[in-house]
Scaffold this motif. Structure first.
Motif, mmCIF file in Angstrom:
data_model
loop_
_atom_site.group_PDB
_atom_site.id
_atom_site.type_symbol
_atom_site.label_atom_id
_atom_site.label_comp_id
_atom_site.label_asym_id
_atom_site.label_seq_id
_atom_site.Cartn_x
_atom_site.Cartn_y
_atom_site.Cartn_z
ATOM 1 N N ASP A 1 31.358 33.607 37.094
ATOM 2 C CA ASP A 1 32.435 32.647 37.765
ATOM 3 C C ASP A 1 33.563 32.217 37.173
ATOM 4 O OD1 ASP A 1 30.673 32.874 39.632
ATOM 5 O OD2 ASP A 1 29.968 30.690 39.835
ATOM 6 N N ASP A 2 33.522 31.857 35.716
ATOM 7 C CA ASP A 2 34.743 31.313 35.052
ATOM 8 C C ASP A 2 35.745 32.847 34.878
ATOM 9 O OD1 ASP A 2 36.268 29.772 33.252
ATOM 10 O OD2 ASP A 2 36.013 31.257 31.887
ATOM 11 N N ILE A 3 35.302 34.179 34.668
ATOM 12 C CA ILE A 3 36.081 35.192 34.586
ATOM 13 C C ILE A 3 36.822 35.409 36.026
ATOM 14 C CG2 ILE A 3 36.166 37.850 34.469
ATOM 15 C CD1 ILE A 3 33.930 37.294 32.259
ATOM 16 N N LEU A 4 36.049 35.298 37.148
ATOM 17 C CA LEU A 4 36.472 35.632 38.586
ATOM 18 C C LEU A 4 37.591 34.549 38.761
ATOM 19 C CD1 LEU A 4 33.239 36.685 40.321
ATOM 20 C CD2 LEU A 4 35.215 37.991 39.840
ATOM 21 N N GLN A 5 37.396 33.378 38.294
ATOM 22 C CA GLN A 5 38.379 32.310 38.712
ATOM 23 C C GLN A 5 39.667 32.577 38.068
ATOM 24 O OE1 GLN A 5 36.525 28.519 37.983
ATOM 25 N NE2 GLN A 5 35.038 28.975 39.739
ATOM 26 N N LEU B 1 44.150 39.264 30.911
ATOM 27 C CA LEU B 1 42.927 39.614 30.192
ATOM 28 C C LEU B 1 42.854 39.025 28.940
ATOM 29 C CD1 LEU B 1 42.120 43.385 30.801
ATOM 30 C CD2 LEU B 1 41.401 41.801 32.136
ATOM 31 N N ASP B 2 44.009 38.689 28.326
ATOM 32 C CA ASP B 2 43.959 38.046 26.912
ATOM 33 C C ASP B 2 43.823 36.491 27.257
ATOM 34 O OD1 ASP B 2 44.799 40.271 25.419
ATOM 35 O OD2 ASP B 2 46.909 39.955 25.621
ATOM 36 N N ILE C 1 34.276 43.485 34.780
ATOM 37 C CA ILE C 1 34.175 42.491 35.899
ATOM 38 C C ILE C 1 35.825 42.778 36.855
ATOM 39 C CG2 ILE C 1 34.454 40.294 36.855
ATOM 40 C CD1 ILE C 1 31.470 41.178 35.751
ATOM 41 N N ARG C 2 36.700 42.838 36.034
ATOM 42 C CA ARG C 2 37.932 43.448 36.982
ATOM 43 C C ARG C 2 37.810 44.482 37.721
ATOM 44 N NH1 ARG C 2 43.441 44.439 33.647
ATOM 45 N NH2 ARG C 2 41.967 46.198 32.998
ATOM 46 N N ARG C 3 37.268 45.539 36.917
ATOM 47 C CA ARG C 3 37.260 46.860 37.634
ATOM 48 C C ARG C 3 36.207 46.745 39.192
ATOM 49 N NH1 ARG C 3 35.332 51.503 38.848
ATOM 50 N NH2 ARG C 3 35.158 53.281 37.923
#
Length: 175
Positions: free
Chosen positions: A133-137, A146-147, A162-164
């Motif tokens: 959820d943190d990455i998606l947010q 990404l950095d 996750i981005r892919r």
């Protein structure tokens, strides 16, 4: 229904390993059943996928995504659990339904699973939902680079994966 789909497609799929294709039979058979009930009795079918699942392709097209309205479309998985805990402790003044616990505790505490094959858990192929959820947010809400996401402590390979998944799921939704 799943066994029927397996048998019907077995000659065509002969020589190919089972994959998500067969796993999705269950979600799609469930959708057909629920849509039949909806049509017959005039109920509105609600989709079951939340924002986390839909963002990474864990809501099956023509399966979990089937329905007239997606109540949880903008609610991340961790927030779904928070809302469930809250509803078990509170009932808004104008809300319908009974007082007290309405969502079984095991729905909130058991490890998340699409339940499309035996002993399957979401974390077998996804990071823990707090991480996801943190990455998606970061990717969706804040449009972080990404950095910037990696600087918050996430593994670069996980963020890229996750981005892919997000891009693939968005492509499918647009179809």
């Amino acid at each position: 229904a799943v066994e029927t789909y397996d048998a019907m497609l077995a000659p065509i799929f002969a020589g190919r390993a089972q994959d998500a294709t067969e796993e999705n039979f269950q979600a799609r058979a469930r959708a057909v059943t629920l849509m039949a009930l909806s049509n017959k009795f005039g109920f509105m079918l609600l989709t079951t996928g939340n924002k986390s699942e839909m963002s990474v392709g864990y809501a099956t097209l023509y399966g979990d995504m089937c329905g007239g309205y997606s109540v949880l479309k903008d609610v991340y998985k961790i927030a779904v659990f928070d809302l469930a805990r809250w509803r078990n402790q509170a009932k808004p003044d104008l809300a319908l339904g009974p007082e007290g616990r309405v969502i079984p505790e095991n729905i909130i505490t058991k490890p998340p699973s699409a339940e499309l094959k035996p002993d399957q858990f979401d974390q077998d192929s996804l990071p823990d939902y707090a991480v996801l959820d943190d990455i998606l947010q970061g990717l969706i809400e804040r449009e972080d680079s990404l950095d910037e996401i990696v600087a918050r402590g996430h593994d670069i390979a996980t963020v890229r994966r996750i981005r892919r998944l997000l891009y693939i799921a968005e492509y499918q939704r647009r179809q």
